[in-house]
Design a protein around this motif. Structure first.
Motif, PDB file in Angstrom:
ATOM      1  N   ILE A  58      -5.954   6.730 -15.080  1.00  0.00           N
ATOM      2  CA  ILE A  58      -4.635   7.371 -14.984  1.00  0.00           C
ATOM      3  C   ILE A  58      -3.665   6.305 -14.512  1.00  0.00           C
ATOM      4  O   ILE A  58      -3.744   5.826 -13.378  1.00  0.00           O
ATOM      5  CB  ILE A  58      -4.641   8.576 -14.031  1.00  0.00           C
ATOM      6  N   LYS A  59      -2.774   5.912 -15.412  1.00  0.00           N
ATOM      7  CA  LYS A  59      -1.816   4.845 -15.132  1.00  0.00           C
ATOM      8  C   LYS A  59      -0.416   5.426 -15.192  1.00  0.00           C
ATOM      9  O   LYS A  59       0.039   5.882 -16.241  1.00  0.00           O
ATOM     10  CB  LYS A  59      -1.987   3.703 -16.136  1.00  0.00           C
ATOM     11  N   ASP A  60       0.254   5.419 -14.043  1.00  0.00           N
ATOM     12  CA  ASP A  60       1.593   6.007 -13.932  1.00  0.00           C
ATOM     13  C   ASP A  60       1.600   7.433 -14.473  1.00  0.00           C
ATOM     14  O   ASP A  60       2.523   7.856 -15.175  1.00  0.00           O
ATOM     15  CB  ASP A  60       2.626   5.150 -14.670  1.00  0.00           C
ATOM     16  N   GLY A  61       0.552   8.184 -14.156  1.00  0.00           N
ATOM     17  CA  GLY A  61       0.464   9.584 -14.549  1.00  0.00           C
ATOM     18  C   GLY A  61      -0.072   9.830 -15.932  1.00  0.00           C
ATOM     19  O   GLY A  61      -0.327  10.980 -16.306  1.00  0.00           O
ATOM     20  N   VAL A  62      -0.262   8.798 -16.740  1.00  0.00           N
ATOM     21  CA  VAL A  62      -0.748   8.945 -18.111  1.00  0.00           C
ATOM     22  C   VAL A  62      -2.263   8.718 -18.129  1.00  0.00           C
ATOM     23  O   VAL A  62      -2.749   7.671 -17.701  1.00  0.00           O
ATOM     24  CB  VAL A  62      -0.049   7.959 -19.061  1.00  0.00           C
ATOM     25  N   VAL A  74       0.866  -1.162   0.000  1.00  0.00           N
ATOM     26  CA  VAL A  74       0.000   0.000   0.000  1.00  0.00           C
ATOM     27  C   VAL A  74       0.911   1.223   0.000  1.00  0.00           C
ATOM     28  O   VAL A  74       1.908   1.269   0.736  1.00  0.00           O
ATOM     29  CB  VAL A  74      -0.965   0.007   1.212  1.00  0.00           C
ATOM     30  N   ASN A  75       0.584   2.162  -0.884  1.00  0.00           N
ATOM     31  CA  ASN A  75       1.446   3.336  -1.053  1.00  0.00           C
ATOM     32  C   ASN A  75       2.877   2.918  -1.376  1.00  0.00           C
ATOM     33  O   ASN A  75       3.842   3.552  -0.948  1.00  0.00           O
ATOM     34  CB  ASN A  75       1.407   4.212   0.204  1.00  0.00           C
ATOM     35  N   ASP A  76       2.979   1.794  -2.123  1.00  0.00           N
ATOM     36  CA  ASP A  76       4.263   1.253  -2.569  1.00  0.00           C
ATOM     37  C   ASP A  76       5.151   0.773  -1.424  1.00  0.00           C
ATOM     38  O   ASP A  76       6.359   0.632  -1.586  1.00  0.00           O
ATOM     39  CB  ASP A  76       5.022   2.271  -3.430  1.00  0.00           C
ATOM     40  N   TYR A  89      -5.687  -4.045 -16.071  1.00  0.00           N
ATOM     41  CA  TYR A  89      -4.528  -4.887 -15.845  1.00  0.00           C
ATOM     42  C   TYR A  89      -3.277  -4.048 -15.617  1.00  0.00           C
ATOM     43  O   TYR A  89      -3.144  -2.912 -16.075  1.00  0.00           O
ATOM     44  CB  TYR A  89      -4.305  -5.867 -17.009  1.00  0.00           C
ATOM     45  N   ASN A  90      -2.376  -4.643 -14.849  1.00  0.00           N
ATOM     46  CA  ASN A  90      -1.037  -4.090 -14.610  1.00  0.00           C
ATOM     47  C   ASN A  90      -1.054  -2.622 -14.196  1.00  0.00           C
ATOM     48  O   ASN A  90      -0.646  -1.728 -14.938  1.00  0.00           O
ATOM     49  CB  ASN A  90      -0.170  -4.257 -15.857  1.00  0.00           C
ATOM     50  N   MET A  91      -1.525  -2.382 -12.971  1.00  0.00           N
ATOM     51  CA  MET A  91      -1.486  -1.034 -12.413  1.00  0.00           C
ATOM     52  C   MET A  91      -0.705  -1.047 -11.109  1.00  0.00           C
ATOM     53  O   MET A  91      -0.809  -1.972 -10.299  1.00  0.00           O
ATOM     54  CB  MET A  91      -2.894  -0.487 -12.183  1.00  0.00           C
ATOM     55  N   ASN A  92       0.080  -0.006 -10.917  1.00  0.00           N
ATOM     56  CA  ASN A  92       0.873   0.150  -9.710  1.00  0.00           C
ATOM     57  C   ASN A  92       0.060   0.842  -8.623  1.00  0.00           C
ATOM     58  O   ASN A  92      -1.024   1.368  -8.868  1.00  0.00           O
ATOM     59  CB  ASN A  92       2.140   0.958 -10.009  1.00  0.00           C
ATOM     60  N   ASP A  93       0.626   0.864  -7.423  1.00  0.00           N
ATOM     61  CA  ASP A  93      -0.012   1.592  -6.329  1.00  0.00           C
ATOM     62  C   ASP A  93      -0.083   3.076  -6.644  1.00  0.00           C
ATOM     63  O   ASP A  93       0.811   3.641  -7.301  1.00  0.00           O
ATOM     64  CB  ASP A  93       0.790   1.411  -5.038  1.00  0.00           C
ATOM     65  N   ASN A  94      -1.135   3.691  -6.163  1.00  0.00           N
ATOM     66  CA  ASN A  94      -1.236   5.146  -6.256  1.00  0.00           C
ATOM     67  C   ASN A  94      -0.405   5.768  -5.142  1.00  0.00           C
ATOM     68  O   ASN A  94      -0.570   5.443  -3.959  1.00  0.00           O
ATOM     69  CB  ASN A  94      -2.699   5.574  -6.125  1.00  0.00           C
ATOM     70  N   THR A  95       0.519   6.650  -5.501  1.00  0.00           N
ATOM     71  CA  THR A  95       1.354   7.343  -4.523  1.00  0.00           C
ATOM     72  C   THR A  95       1.382   8.830  -4.855  1.00  0.00           C
ATOM     73  O   THR A  95       0.857   9.264  -5.887  1.00  0.00           O
ATOM     74  CB  THR A  95       2.792   6.783  -4.523  1.00  0.00           C
ATOM     75  N   ASP A  96       2.008   9.608  -3.982  1.00  0.00           N
ATOM     76  CA  ASP A  96       2.119  11.046  -4.233  1.00  0.00           C
ATOM     77  C   ASP A  96       2.910  11.336  -5.501  1.00  0.00           C
ATOM     78  O   ASP A  96       2.653  12.329  -6.192  1.00  0.00           O
ATOM     79  CB  ASP A  96       2.788  11.735  -3.039  1.00  0.00           C
ATOM     80  N   SER A  97       3.860  10.476  -5.823  1.00  0.00           N
ATOM     81  CA  SER A  97       4.725  10.731  -6.975  1.00  0.00           C
ATOM     82  C   SER A  97       4.328   9.936  -8.219  1.00  0.00           C
ATOM     83  O   SER A  97       4.872  10.176  -9.301  1.00  0.00           O
ATOM     84  CB  SER A  97       6.177  10.386  -6.613  1.00  0.00           C
ATOM     85  N   ASP A  98       3.395   8.990  -8.073  1.00  0.00           N
ATOM     86  CA  ASP A  98       3.010   8.138  -9.202  1.00  0.00           C
ATOM     87  C   ASP A  98       1.497   7.916  -9.136  1.00  0.00           C
ATOM     88  O   ASP A  98       1.009   7.061  -8.399  1.00  0.00           O
ATOM     89  CB  ASP A  98       3.749   6.800  -9.132  1.00  0.00           C
ATOM     90  N   VAL A  99       0.771   8.686  -9.937  1.00  0.00           N
ATOM     91  CA  VAL A  99      -0.692   8.656  -9.862  1.00  0.00           C
ATOM     92  C   VAL A  99      -1.238   7.441 -10.610  1.00  0.00           C
ATOM     93  O   VAL A  99      -0.943   7.238 -11.791  1.00  0.00           O
ATOM     94  CB  VAL A  99      -1.301   9.952 -10.434  1.00  0.00           C
ATOM     95  N   ASN A 100      -2.038   6.644  -9.900  1.00  0.00           N
ATOM     96  CA  ASN A 100      -2.718   5.496 -10.494  1.00  0.00           C
ATOM     97  C   ASN A 100      -4.141   5.462  -9.942  1.00  0.00           C
ATOM     98  O   ASN A 100      -4.376   5.015  -8.808  1.00  0.00           O
ATOM     99  CB  ASN A 100      -1.991   4.190 -10.169  1.00  0.00           C
ATOM    100  N   THR A 101      -5.087   5.923 -10.729  1.00  0.00           N
ATOM    101  CA  THR A 101      -6.489   5.985 -10.309  1.00  0.00           C
ATOM    102  C   THR A 101      -7.396   5.602 -11.465  1.00  0.00           C
ATOM    103  O   THR A 101      -6.989   5.647 -12.628  1.00  0.00           O
ATOM    104  CB  THR A 101      -6.874   7.395  -9.828  1.00  0.00           C
TER     105      THR A 101
END
Length: 655
Positions: A557-561, A511-513, A619-631
């Protein structure tokens, strides 16, 4: 067909461009735009009336909610360039001269991480239009019925998905309905809802069978092509009268095997409408009781002692046979002849019925027998009842309720006394004995069995009943009953579904990487390894309080994209959950798991327990963090079982 054509802002909304700033030694700054990966869709259009390309066609598309400008298809060939990868896209094919009907398809662009990726679609078929007309009349007055709406849907899932929707129009001059459909496609089936004003009640009912269900009129291909006239009649709702309990004044005569009147009995009636004990009237020589009946009731005559003689139990079932007649059924009769079941007239002044008992043989080895038992457990408290001929006693260990396939988790550091080694977790499904209460009533002739604690979740149970014994003689009777039953989810009146309780989880043990559990049960540190995982939507048990629930995925929004999409999910349909029930267990990534793993999810951020899951969402999404947005953002609409409707949007971070 009305449609707004909006210029797509793909560069700002759906694609992310990168700008690199290069610092030269001479302080001159050079800006080099990065190449944004895109997809180019290509395909062809076929007119089924000629099996050739149409003379002219316009092609437009939308990603998200915005339509592009139209491009012309040359000789039926089209190319859509600069599209965002891994995105849902809707494509519209139109004719500039009404040569064919508009056609809409949906598909998804390929995933791409560099350069231009070319994607070719299978040919899209189109067809000229054809119009059919028909009439619908009132069968009695022959007047035209004008307020129906006929709709049809033509759906297909192939290399891409398409759905064509058709609606009828009504001509007030000719009093006919018309539908326009593609001439060279399969003829769709049109339906009209017979509740035309949407108040929940029918306005019309069927006169004849046109392959219809009760709530709609169906127009077949033959009806259309033959321009048939269909008939309905005004719906006349049946007059429904709420069932009210009927009061009965009972006068009960208790007879022994020699047809002698017997005193000293304790007649009783206990159900959802009654809690009554009969009173003996010396003048009448009968037992009197005032009762309420909806359909059926049971009067119990438990075993009793009178004048130093012991009499056996019996019961009588009373059933409303008609408004004026009551059917009486005795479990046993004096001579086991026609007096076991008979009918009596219902009289406001009182109803005379007869119940039988018989003196028990003091020299018999046992007079114990099972007279009656519940056909199923009571759904309110899951109780079960048995009625015996004489007073009984219970034997320890002969009655049990088991929860079937109860999940049992033993972690390696739970206890030093178990056989599970540190660093491992054993998961088993076992039948678990739950605490049970037993109650003897009616002079120890009625046995009631129920779980000690309330059951509020949906589970499977088994009730096992072995031996009991006669109180007077200690002689045993083997009941040998085994009954399976299921409990249901139960909620308090104040329980509600909270849309914000949903969790979007990628099950990656973080959680939170950061690792959720940093050490396994052997206290070995979890190694620093990481992979992105598919995301799943988890919901609490309160989702059972919903009648309908749909969500449409709109923005990822995957890795900010950021990527636009329009994928629809149905989570609850007409009260039926389109979800999977799962258990979650929190363990370290380097824990050794032994045993049962079906429908168990590891590595989530959820506490151990039961949840409802829809998956996967992406598929294949990382945790959402302050520096890496995943929503992922959704539009949602749900209706509760109480009829409350909620709509809105929600953005869920990936955990």
């Amino acid at each position: 067909m009305e449609r707004n054509f909006l210029l797509p802002l793909l560069a700002s909304l759906f694609l992310t461009a990168c700008i690199e700033v290069k610092d030269d030694s001479d302080d001159n700054t050079t800006i080099e735009p990065a190449i944004t990966p895109t997809v180019t869709l290509t395909g062809s259009i076929i007119d089924l009336s000629t099996n050739q390309a149409p003379a002219s066609a316009l092609v437009s598309y939308k990603i998200g909610s915005q339509w592009s400008d139209s491009v012309e298809a040359n000789s039926g060939e089209y190319s859509l360039e600069g599209l965002a990868g891994n995105s849902d896209i809707t494509i519209l094919i139109e004719s500039t001269s009404d040569e064919f009907m508009p056609r809409t398809i949906s598909t998804r662009t390929y995933y791409t991480d560099e350069g231009i990726n070319y994607q070719n679609l299978q040919p899209i078929n189109v067809s000229p239009a054809i119009t059919y007309s028909f009439s619908v009349l009132d069968v009695e007055t022959k007047a035209a019925i004008t307020d129906l709406e006929f709709t049809a849907h033509s759906v297909n899932n192939t290399a891409y998905y398409f759905q064509d929707d058709y609606e009828s129009s009504y001509n007030q001059t000719t009093n006919t309905y018309s539908v326009t459909i593609p001439e060279y496609f399969s003829t769709p089936i049109f339906h009209a809802d017979l509740d035309t004003d949407g108040d929940g009640g029918y306005n019309y009912q069927l006169y004849d069978n046109y392959n219809n269900s009760l709530d709609r009129l169906t127009i077949s291909e033959a009806n259309l092509k033959n321009a048939e006239t269909l008939y309905l009649k005004k719906y006349i709702p049946a007059v429904t009268v709420a069932l009210e309990p009927q009061e009965l004044k009972l006068r009960i005569t208790v007879l022994d095997q020699n047809l002698n009147r017997i005193e000293g009995a304790s007649l009783s009636l206990l159900d959802k409408l009654n809690n009554v004990n009969a009173i003996y009237n010396n003048e009448l020589g009968q037992y009197t009781m005032d009762v309420n009946i909806l359909n059926k009731l049971r009067i119990n005559l438990p075993s009793f002692e009178f004048d130093d003689k012991l009499y056996m139990s019996n019961f009588a079932e009373l059933t409303l046979d008609s408004e004026d007649t009551l059917k009486v059924y005795n479990s046993s009769s004096a001579h086991y002849t026609n007096d076991r079941e008979y009918k009596v007239d219902i009289n406001e002044s009182g109803i005379d019925i007869v119940m039988y008992t018989q003196e028990l043989n003091p020299n018999a080895d046992t007079n114990l027998s099972l007279l009656a038992y519940s056909q199923q457990v009571d759904p309110d408290d899951y109780s079960y009842k048995l009625f015996f001929s004489v007073p009984i006693e219970l034997i320890d260990g002969e009655i049990e309720i088991l929860q079937i396939d109860k999940l049992n988790v033993v972690k390696g550091n739970d206890s030093a006394d178990d056989l599970t080694l540190s660093g491992s977790t054993l998961i088993e499904k076992q039948d678990k004995k739950i605490e049970t209460t037993t109650e003897l009533s009616l002079n120890n002739t009625m046995l009631t069995i129920r779980p000690k604690d309330p059951i509020t979740s949906k589970e499977q149970f088994r009730l096992n009943i072995g031996e009991i014994k006669e109180k007077a003689s200690d002689i045993k009777l083997n009941i040998n009953q085994s009954l399976n039953f299921y409990s249901q989810e139960k909620f308090a009146e104040t329980d509600l579904f909270d849309i914000n309780s949903m969790v979007l989880d990628n099950n990656n043990y973080r959680v939170n990487d950061q690792y959720i559990v940093t050490n396994n049960t052997a206290n070995v540190t979890t190694p620093d390894s990481y992979t992105s995982q598919n995301t799943y939507l988890y919901l609490p048990k309160e989702v059972n309080l919903l009648k309908e629930f749909t969500m449409k995925k709109s923005i990822i929004i995957k890795d900010g994209v950021q990527t636009a999409t329009n994928q629809l999910y149905t989570l609850v349909r007409n009260g039926s959950l389109q979800l999977s029930k799962v258990n979650t267990i929190s363990l370290a990534l380097n824990e050794n798991i032994i045993g049962y793993t079906n429908s168990i999810n590891f590595g989530t951020t959820l506490t151990d327990g039961e949840y409802w899951r829809y998956g996967y969402i992406e598929y294949n999404m990382n945790d959402n963090t302050d520096s890496d947005v995943n929503t992922i953002s959704f539009e949602y609409s749900y209706e509760t079982l109480k009829g409350e409707i909620h709509t809105g949007t929600i953005t869920l971070p990936v955990k």
